[in-house]
Motif scaffolding. Structure first.
Motif, PDB file in Angstrom:
ATOM      1  N   ALA A  20      -2.714  -0.534 -11.520  1.00 46.17           N
ATOM      2  CA  ALA A  20      -3.696  -1.195 -10.658  1.00 46.17           C
ATOM      3  C   ALA A  20      -4.627  -2.084 -11.477  1.00 46.17           C
ATOM      4  O   ALA A  20      -4.962  -3.192 -11.053  1.00 46.17           O
ATOM      5  N   ILE A  77      -3.741   3.929   4.270  1.00 40.58           N
ATOM      6  CA  ILE A  77      -3.838   3.383   2.916  1.00 40.58           C
ATOM      7  C   ILE A  77      -4.856   4.157   2.069  1.00 40.58           C
ATOM      8  O   ILE A  77      -5.320   3.661   1.048  1.00 40.58           O
ATOM      9  N   GLY A  79       1.758   3.274  -2.298  1.00 41.15           N
ATOM     10  CA  GLY A  79       1.450   4.366  -3.216  1.00 41.15           C
ATOM     11  C   GLY A  79       2.362   4.368  -4.424  1.00 41.15           C
ATOM     12  O   GLY A  79       3.195   3.494  -4.613  1.00 41.15           O
ATOM     13  N   GLU A 125      -7.978   2.322  -6.043  1.00 40.36           N
ATOM     14  CA  GLU A 125      -8.796   1.149  -6.330  1.00 40.36           C
ATOM     15  C   GLU A 125     -10.240   1.555  -6.639  1.00 40.36           C
ATOM     16  O   GLU A 125     -10.875   0.976  -7.516  1.00 40.36           O
ATOM     17  N   CYS A 147      -9.714  -6.364  -1.735  1.00 42.57           N
ATOM     18  CA  CYS A 147      -9.464  -5.011  -2.215  1.00 42.57           C
ATOM     19  C   CYS A 147     -10.032  -4.044  -1.185  1.00 42.57           C
ATOM     20  O   CYS A 147     -10.815  -4.425  -0.325  1.00 42.57           O
ATOM     21  N   SER A 167      -4.227   4.268  -1.712  1.00 39.48           N
ATOM     22  CA  SER A 167      -4.528   2.992  -2.363  1.00 39.48           C
ATOM     23  C   SER A 167      -6.035   2.788  -2.477  1.00 39.48           C
ATOM     24  O   SER A 167      -6.536   2.318  -3.496  1.00 39.48           O
ATOM     25  N   GLU A 200       1.442   3.875  -7.469  1.00 37.54           N
ATOM     26  CA  GLU A 200       0.933   3.053  -8.546  1.00 37.54           C
ATOM     27  C   GLU A 200      -0.012   3.879  -9.416  1.00 37.54           C
ATOM     28  O   GLU A 200      -0.752   4.719  -8.924  1.00 37.54           O
ATOM     29  N   PHE A 222       0.836  -1.197   0.000  1.00 37.63           N
ATOM     30  CA  PHE A 222       0.000   0.000   0.000  1.00 37.63           C
ATOM     31  C   PHE A 222       0.866   1.240   0.000  1.00 37.63           C
ATOM     32  O   PHE A 222       0.489   2.274   0.527  1.00 37.63           O
TER      33      PHE A 222
END
Length: 142
Positions: A75, A109, A68, A116, A94, A112, A70, A66
């Motif tokens: 993802a 998180i 970060g 998502e 998730c 993230s 990304e 988590f």
């Protein structure tokens, strides 16, 4: 809601060489170690839980960092790897969430969760699931 009985996610079904958890190309060493620890802790549990009549997931995927950094494409690719060759009752962990929706203070998180959420809300995500033959459903409906 939707599941009248408790169920257990089958961590012992992480898959051969941890591939189903991390995708065809295993991720960072830390993620592999996390998956290995979970598999070791749950060794033999499926047999015990099945004997008790508890329903089990057919597989578990979703371990990742988590930390970060990304992108949305990254993802989406991660989710694509996880649903490649799906199994019945596959559980993909998730943590989607709206930015600032944590409520009870800082959420480590949050980036993230937000990523998502954006990826799962994008029509490309629904197309990827359909192309992979995956249909999201409540556990009780599987």
């Amino acid at each position: 809601p939707g599941c009248q009985r408790p169920y257990l996610r089958s961590l012992s079904r992480l898959g051969p060489a941890l591939g189903p958890v991390l995708g065809p190309a295993p991720g960072p060493l830390g993620e592999m170690a996390k998956a290995g620890v979970l598999a070791a802790l749950s060794a033999g549990s499926d047999r015990v839980f099945a004997a008790a009549g508890l329903p089990l997931t057919g597989g578990f995927r979703g371990l990742h960092g988590f930390d970060g950094g990304e992108t949305a494409d990254g993802a989406l690719g991660r989710f694509r790897r996880w649903v490649t060759a799906p199994v019945p009752r596959l559980l993909v962990a998730c943590h989607p969430g709206l930015p600032g929706a944590a409520g009870d203070g800082p959420d480590p998180i949050a980036p993230s969760r937000s990523l998502e959420y954006r990826v799962m809300a994008d029509p490309a995500f629904a197309r990827m699931l359909a192309e992979s033959g995956v249909r999201p459903a409540r556990f009780a409906a599987t």
